[in-house]
Motif scaffolding. Sequence first.
Motif, mmCIF file in Angstrom:
data_model
loop_
_atom_site.group_PDB
_atom_site.id
_atom_site.type_symbol
_atom_site.label_atom_id
_atom_site.label_comp_id
_atom_site.label_asym_id
_atom_site.label_seq_id
_atom_site.Cartn_x
_atom_site.Cartn_y
_atom_site.Cartn_z
ATOM 1 N N ALA A 1 141.575 18.289 -4.926
ATOM 2 C CA ALA A 1 140.071 18.012 -4.079
ATOM 3 C C ALA A 1 139.733 19.403 -4.119
ATOM 4 N N MET A 2 140.252 20.217 -3.386
ATOM 5 C CA MET A 2 139.507 21.319 -2.771
ATOM 6 C C MET A 2 138.822 22.334 -4.004
ATOM 7 N N ALA A 3 139.896 22.589 -4.569
ATOM 8 C CA ALA A 3 139.483 23.476 -5.791
ATOM 9 C C ALA A 3 138.350 22.841 -6.715
ATOM 10 N N VAL A 4 138.362 21.563 -6.901
ATOM 11 C CA VAL A 4 137.255 20.729 -7.733
ATOM 12 C C VAL A 4 135.982 20.857 -6.939
ATOM 13 N N MET A 5 136.061 20.544 -5.561
ATOM 14 C CA MET A 5 134.916 20.556 -5.012
ATOM 15 C C MET A 5 134.176 21.917 -4.885
ATOM 16 N N MET A 6 134.776 22.967 -4.812
ATOM 17 C CA MET A 6 134.145 24.340 -5.019
ATOM 18 C C MET A 6 133.697 24.547 -6.414
ATOM 19 N N VAL A 7 133.957 24.112 -7.337
ATOM 20 C CA VAL A 7 133.490 24.611 -8.668
ATOM 21 C C VAL A 7 132.868 23.567 -9.271
ATOM 22 N N ALA B 1 126.867 13.557 -6.429
ATOM 23 C CA ALA B 1 127.258 12.274 -7.153
ATOM 24 C C ALA B 1 126.288 11.736 -8.475
ATOM 25 N N ASN B 2 126.507 12.370 -9.517
ATOM 26 C CA ASN B 2 125.959 12.311 -10.650
ATOM 27 C C ASN B 2 126.808 11.663 -11.611
ATOM 28 N N MET B 3 126.101 10.771 -12.554
ATOM 29 C CA MET B 3 126.879 10.385 -13.726
ATOM 30 C C MET B 3 127.451 11.629 -14.566
ATOM 31 N N PRO B 4 128.647 11.406 -14.933
ATOM 32 C CA PRO B 4 129.178 12.952 -15.362
ATOM 33 C C PRO B 4 128.556 13.400 -16.748
ATOM 34 N N SER B 5 128.500 14.587 -16.946
ATOM 35 C CA SER B 5 127.908 15.371 -17.851
ATOM 36 C C SER B 5 128.558 16.724 -17.969
ATOM 37 N N LEU B 6 128.839 17.049 -19.169
ATOM 38 C CA LEU B 6 129.821 18.438 -19.021
ATOM 39 C C LEU B 6 129.150 19.641 -18.420
ATOM 40 N N PHE B 7 127.864 19.622 -18.180
ATOM 41 C CA PHE B 7 127.191 20.802 -17.883
ATOM 42 C C PHE B 7 126.363 20.403 -16.598
ATOM 43 N N GLU B 8 126.855 19.183 -15.898
ATOM 44 C CA GLU B 8 126.032 18.811 -14.632
ATOM 45 C C GLU B 8 127.110 18.892 -13.494
ATOM 46 N N SER B 9 126.555 18.989 -12.298
ATOM 47 C CA SER B 9 127.342 18.741 -11.177
ATOM 48 C C SER B 9 127.910 17.508 -10.970
ATOM 49 N N VAL B 10 129.032 17.321 -10.511
ATOM 50 C CA VAL B 10 129.714 16.119 -10.252
ATOM 51 C C VAL B 10 130.578 15.941 -9.038
ATOM 52 N N ARG B 11 130.909 14.724 -8.726
ATOM 53 C CA ARG B 11 131.790 14.426 -7.674
ATOM 54 C C ARG B 11 133.086 13.607 -8.191
ATOM 55 N N PHE B 12 134.164 14.092 -7.692
ATOM 56 C CA PHE B 12 135.367 13.309 -8.211
ATOM 57 C C PHE B 12 135.541 12.339 -6.974
ATOM 58 N N LEU B 13 136.578 11.572 -7.381
ATOM 59 C CA LEU B 13 137.131 10.596 -6.320
ATOM 60 C C LEU B 13 137.850 11.252 -5.101
ATOM 61 N N THR B 14 138.267 12.033 -5.398
ATOM 62 C CA THR B 14 138.904 12.983 -4.240
ATOM 63 C C THR B 14 138.210 13.747 -3.422
#
Length: 287
Positions: A218-224, A229-242
């Motif tokens: 969670a923590m490392a993913v949140m920081m980078v 809350a976007n639909m996933p794209s390789l070069f777009e900001s995203v949010r994971f479940l965690t």
Amino acid sequence: MKKKFDWEMLVHSIFLTLGLVSVASVLLITIYLIIAGLPAIFEIGFFDFLFGKEWASTAGAAKYGILPFILSSVYGTLGALLIGVPIGILTAVYLSKVASPKVKVVVNEAINLLAAIPSVVYGLVGMLVLVPSIKKLFHLSDGASLLAAIIVLAIMVLPSIIKTAVVALDAVPRDYEDASLALGATEVETYFRVSLPAARSGVAAAIVLGVGRAIGEAMAVMMVSGNAANMPSLFESVRFLTTAVASEMSYSSGLQRQALFSIALVLFTFIMCINLLLNYLLKKKER
């Protein structure tokens, strides 16, 4: 005459108790997540919750669709494994079969250090080094993206994969390799056609550990990743479940809080299904 104390029975009882405690802990977590997570799913609607594409938990007309979180977690985990598993397995083969004792000691210490680094440090380094590099390299407005999360996760899963795979490869009987070499196979062929297949249960366990580390971070993913809350794209900001749970739990209430527990339930179900699937495939292959 005094009866001799049965130490073996005592040790057996202790081990049995510890095993039951472990099983009970898993059952309690499962039951709690089901009780806490199902009400929001029923209230929001199963399909609206799992397949909704918009998450707006603090808006006036709140929407709780977690499909972007699910896809981001799946893509991020798969991307991390596509990078981390080959590197980890090849490193394990090198350490177990090729490296000299001195080199093995040095590399093992480096891997142990890599495993001991807190996730927030990975996130900090990724935020200060990786994110600006991606932004500059691909000419983006913001380097915080799914790609950055994949790279950080790929690095984070390496210690688990390497250490578990090395143990599995070291356990392969030397006779297998000697027989292969005697039949004319080269050392490289022996490592990849004899040693690795013989250690497949341990390698599968290494992959399972990598999946658990990647999908549960969670923590490392949140920081980078940008945590948007976007639909996933390789070069777009995203949010994971965690990260969805971690970023909103502190100020959540009511249906929003229940929805976060529902996300945790979905995450728990994913990890359980992945473990069951890999174990099934492994047992099927061993038959």
